[in-house]
Scaffold this motif. Structure first.
Motif, PDB file in Angstrom:
ATOM      1  N   ALA A 181      77.173 104.758   5.828  1.00 19.00           N
ATOM      2  CA  ALA A 181      75.929 104.729   4.767  1.00 19.00           C
ATOM      3  C   ALA A 181      76.254 104.136   3.525  1.00 19.00           C
ATOM      4  O   ALA A 181      77.549 104.123   2.996  1.00 19.00           O
ATOM      5  CB  ALA A 181      75.760 106.226   4.403  1.00 19.00           C
ATOM      6  N   GLU A 182      75.388 103.638   2.933  1.00 17.35           N
ATOM      7  CA  GLU A 182      75.674 102.773   1.786  1.00 17.35           C
ATOM      8  C   GLU A 182      75.521 103.924   0.498  1.00 17.35           C
ATOM      9  O   GLU A 182      74.421 104.540   0.433  1.00 17.35           O
ATOM     10  CB  GLU A 182      74.680 101.628   1.454  1.00 17.35           C
ATOM     11  N   ILE A 183      76.198 103.996  -0.339  1.00 17.69           N
ATOM     12  CA  ILE A 183      76.206 104.838  -1.476  1.00 17.69           C
ATOM     13  C   ILE A 183      76.111 103.829  -2.874  1.00 17.69           C
ATOM     14  O   ILE A 183      77.014 102.966  -2.897  1.00 17.69           O
ATOM     15  CB  ILE A 183      77.199 106.090  -1.672  1.00 17.69           C
ATOM     16  N   VAL A 184      75.411 104.352  -3.834  1.00  9.14           N
ATOM     17  CA  VAL A 184      75.801 103.830  -5.122  1.00  9.14           C
ATOM     18  C   VAL A 184      76.531 104.581  -6.063  1.00  9.14           C
ATOM     19  O   VAL A 184      76.043 105.739  -6.259  1.00  9.14           O
ATOM     20  CB  VAL A 184      74.158 103.457  -5.800  1.00  9.14           C
ATOM     21  N   ILE A 185      77.341 104.096  -6.949  1.00 15.19           N
ATOM     22  CA  ILE A 185      78.402 104.897  -7.471  1.00 15.19           C
ATOM     23  C   ILE A 185      78.236 104.542  -9.121  1.00 15.19           C
ATOM     24  O   ILE A 185      78.413 103.294  -9.392  1.00 15.19           O
ATOM     25  CB  ILE A 185      79.890 104.958  -7.225  1.00 15.19           C
ATOM     26  N   PRO A 186      77.561 105.253  -9.875  1.00 17.18           N
ATOM     27  CA  PRO A 186      77.125 104.724 -11.050  1.00 17.18           C
ATOM     28  C   PRO A 186      78.500 104.961 -12.027  1.00 17.18           C
ATOM     29  O   PRO A 186      79.488 105.873 -11.847  1.00 17.18           O
ATOM     30  CB  PRO A 186      76.426 106.013 -11.851  1.00 17.18           C
ATOM     31  N   ARG A 187      78.823 103.907 -12.699  1.00 16.36           N
ATOM     32  CA  ARG A 187      80.261 103.659 -13.490  1.00 16.36           C
ATOM     33  C   ARG A 187      79.956 103.287 -14.881  1.00 16.36           C
ATOM     34  O   ARG A 187      78.829 102.705 -15.298  1.00 16.36           O
ATOM     35  CB  ARG A 187      81.054 103.065 -12.723  1.00 16.36           C
ATOM     36  N   ALA A 188      80.905 103.370 -15.752  1.00 24.17           N
ATOM     37  CA  ALA A 188      80.638 102.912 -16.956  1.00 24.17           C
ATOM     38  C   ALA A 188      80.489 101.458 -17.196  1.00 24.17           C
ATOM     39  O   ALA A 188      79.600 101.008 -18.088  1.00 24.17           O
ATOM     40  CB  ALA A 188      81.622 103.381 -17.963  1.00 24.17           C
ATOM     41  N   ASP A 189      81.087 100.692 -16.071  1.00 25.38           N
ATOM     42  CA  ASP A 189      81.058  99.308 -16.170  1.00 25.38           C
ATOM     43  C   ASP A 189      80.025  98.784 -15.268  1.00 25.38           C
ATOM     44  O   ASP A 189      79.971  97.478 -14.798  1.00 25.38           O
ATOM     45  CB  ASP A 189      82.311  98.621 -16.007  1.00 25.38           C
ATOM     46  N   GLY A 190      79.048  99.458 -14.815  1.00 26.76           N
ATOM     47  CA  GLY A 190      78.138  99.300 -13.894  1.00 26.76           C
ATOM     48  C   GLY A 190      78.070  99.884 -12.729  1.00 26.76           C
ATOM     49  O   GLY A 190      78.908 100.475 -12.254  1.00 26.76           O
ATOM     50  N   GLU A 191      76.869  99.863 -11.893  1.00 25.77           N
ATOM     51  CA  GLU A 191      77.077 100.563 -10.433  1.00 25.77           C
ATOM     52  C   GLU A 191      77.926  99.913  -9.626  1.00 25.77           C
ATOM     53  O   GLU A 191      78.024  98.530  -9.526  1.00 25.77           O
ATOM     54  CB  GLU A 191      75.455 100.395 -10.086  1.00 25.77           C
ATOM     55  N   ARG A 192      78.138 100.462  -8.665  1.00 22.25           N
ATOM     56  CA  ARG A 192      79.057 100.061  -7.446  1.00 22.25           C
ATOM     57  C   ARG A 192      78.578 100.389  -6.243  1.00 22.25           C
ATOM     58  O   ARG A 192      78.313 101.730  -6.009  1.00 22.25           O
ATOM     59  CB  ARG A 192      80.592 100.434  -7.571  1.00 22.25           C
ATOM     60  N   VAL A 193      78.269  99.638  -5.335  1.00 24.44           N
ATOM     61  CA  VAL A 193      77.504  99.677  -3.848  1.00 24.44           C
ATOM     62  C   VAL A 193      78.781  99.787  -2.943  1.00 24.44           C
ATOM     63  O   VAL A 193      79.804  98.755  -2.798  1.00 24.44           O
ATOM     64  CB  VAL A 193      76.568  98.608  -3.467  1.00 24.44           C
ATOM     65  N   CYS A 194      78.906 101.044  -2.200  1.00 26.90           N
ATOM     66  CA  CYS A 194      80.024 101.221  -1.289  1.00 26.90           C
ATOM     67  C   CYS A 194      79.510 101.462   0.044  1.00 26.90           C
ATOM     68  O   CYS A 194      78.606 102.287   0.210  1.00 26.90           O
ATOM     69  CB  CYS A 194      80.972 102.019  -1.733  1.00 26.90           C
ATOM     70  N   GLU A 195      80.092 101.214   1.332  1.00 29.37           N
ATOM     71  CA  GLU A 195      79.995 101.830   2.543  1.00 29.37           C
ATOM     72  C   GLU A 195      80.916 103.009   2.620  1.00 29.37           C
ATOM     73  O   GLU A 195      81.867 102.872   2.204  1.00 29.37           O
ATOM     74  CB  GLU A 195      80.260 100.760   3.555  1.00 29.37           C
ATOM     75  N   MET A 196      80.213 104.095   3.112  1.00 29.95           N
ATOM     76  CA  MET A 196      80.989 105.223   3.394  1.00 29.95           C
ATOM     77  C   MET A 196      80.507 105.651   4.714  1.00 29.95           C
ATOM     78  O   MET A 196      79.761 105.790   5.373  1.00 29.95           O
ATOM     79  CB  MET A 196      80.394 106.258   2.325  1.00 29.95           C
ATOM     80  N   ARG A 197      81.908 106.385   5.416  1.00 30.77           N
ATOM     81  CA  ARG A 197      81.623 107.039   6.873  1.00 30.77           C
ATOM     82  C   ARG A 197      82.145 108.519   6.702  1.00 30.77           C
ATOM     83  O   ARG A 197      82.936 108.697   5.740  1.00 30.77           O
ATOM     84  CB  ARG A 197      82.815 106.173   7.564  1.00 30.77           C
ATOM     85  N   ILE A 198      81.460 109.208   7.312  1.00 29.11           N
ATOM     86  CA  ILE A 198      81.635 110.589   6.864  1.00 29.11           C
ATOM     87  C   ILE A 198      81.970 111.366   8.461  1.00 29.11           C
ATOM     88  O   ILE A 198      81.238 111.036   9.422  1.00 29.11           O
ATOM     89  CB  ILE A 198      80.414 111.268   6.610  1.00 29.11           C
ATOM     90  N   VAL A 199      83.020 112.096   8.482  1.00 29.11           N
ATOM     91  CA  VAL A 199      83.064 113.139   9.866  1.00 29.11           C
ATOM     92  C   VAL A 199      83.261 114.606   9.218  1.00 29.11           C
ATOM     93  O   VAL A 199      83.885 114.654   8.069  1.00 29.11           O
ATOM     94  CB  VAL A 199      84.354 112.497  10.350  1.00 29.11           C
ATOM     95  N   ARG A 200      82.959 115.515  10.079  1.00 32.92           N
ATOM     96  CA  ARG A 200      83.079 116.889   9.673  1.00 32.92           C
ATOM     97  C   ARG A 200      84.543 117.114  10.141  1.00 32.92           C
ATOM     98  O   ARG A 200      85.336 116.531  10.789  1.00 32.92           O
ATOM     99  CB  ARG A 200      82.333 117.770  10.613  1.00 32.92           C
ATOM    100  N   MET A 201      85.091 118.130   9.372  1.00 32.61           N
ATOM    101  CA  MET A 201      86.336 118.682   9.472  1.00 32.61           C
ATOM    102  C   MET A 201      86.505 119.983   8.989  1.00 32.61           C
ATOM    103  O   MET A 201      85.480 120.847   8.207  1.00 32.61           O
ATOM    104  CB  MET A 201      87.354 117.737   8.460  1.00 32.61           C
ATOM    105  N   GLN A 202      87.741 120.679   9.029  1.00 29.23           N
ATOM    106  CA  GLN A 202      87.873 122.003   8.273  1.00 29.23           C
ATOM    107  C   GLN A 202      88.691 121.796   7.109  1.00 29.23           C
ATOM    108  O   GLN A 202      89.647 120.986   7.215  1.00 29.23           O
ATOM    109  CB  GLN A 202      88.641 122.787   9.276  1.00 29.23           C
ATOM    110  N   TRP A 203      88.565 122.367   6.259  1.00 29.81           N
ATOM    111  CA  TRP A 203      89.304 122.334   4.998  1.00 29.81           C
ATOM    112  C   TRP A 203      89.447 123.696   4.312  1.00 29.81           C
ATOM    113  O   TRP A 203      88.466 124.249   4.019  1.00 29.81           O
ATOM    114  CB  TRP A 203      88.474 121.480   3.726  1.00 29.81           C
ATOM    115  N   ASP A 204      90.752 124.223   4.345  1.00 25.46           N
ATOM    116  CA  ASP A 204      90.801 125.464   3.668  1.00 25.46           C
ATOM    117  C   ASP A 204      89.892 126.519   4.512  1.00 25.46           C
ATOM    118  O   ASP A 204      89.170 127.407   3.821  1.00 25.46           O
ATOM    119  CB  ASP A 204      90.541 125.741   2.221  1.00 25.46           C
TER     120      ASP A 204
END
Length: 174
Positions: free
Chosen positions: A144-167
């Motif tokens: 998935a593509e996400i847009v990350i707002p930053r102080a120096d401008g937006e950054r577009v990144c590709e992200m992969r996600i998997v389900r897991m157990q955490w705590d």
């Protein structure tokens, strides 16, 4: 076991001979419920066969009940806890050395963990990111593509996600 899961604990000292203990089954249940927590077992009826079985079930150490009042026992407990903490620190160093940003996000979308690359990517401190609700939708194992707002401008990144157990709860690794 249910009460133990509610708190962040350093180690479990389990007496196999308590009335509410079911012996090796209790060891198995503790291993399932608290897989990363060091488990130290004590028993009044200790022999090599029982010792071998308890260690095979995942206990870090086994002591006879008469040994728990000496310094060796408590020194061993502290060494086991410190070894566990050092393993956690080493794992954190590995994750922080990874060039890819890693986030663990709860099912409702709250950030539970970020590595150093994620801190740099988002341009915010770890403390600022932890506990924040992220505003992106997730689908297991689909890029998935996400847009990350930053102080120096937006950054577009590709992200992969998997389900897991955490705590002991469901989460996403992004």
């Amino acid at each position: 076991v249910a009460l133990a899961c509610e708190d962040d604990i350093d180690a479990v000292i389990l007496d196999l001979n308590l009335p509410d203990s079911r012996g090796l089954d209790t060891v198995r249940q503790m291993r399932i419920q608290l897989p990363q927590t060091p488990l130290i077992v004590v028993s009044g009826q200790m022999d090599e066969r029982l010792r071998h079985q308890v260690l095979a079930e995942g206990a870090e150490e086994v002591f006879a009940k008469e040994e728990i009042n000496n310094r060796h026992f408590w020194r061993s407990v502290l060494q086991i806890i410190e070894r566990q903490r050092e393993q956690q620190r080493q794992f954190q160093r590995v994750l922080d050395a990874t060039p890819d940003a890693i986030l663990v996000v709860s099912l409702p979308g709250v950030v539970l963990y970020v590595n150093r690359a994620a801190v740099e990517l988002f341009g915010r401190s770890r403390d600022e990111l932890l506990g924040e609700a992220l505003g992106f939708s997730v689908k297991d194992d689909e890029p998935a593509e996400i847009v990350i707002p930053r102080a120096d401008g937006e950054r577009v990144c590709e992200m992969r996600i998997v389900r897991m157990q955490w705590d002991e709860m469901g989460a996403y690794l992004a």
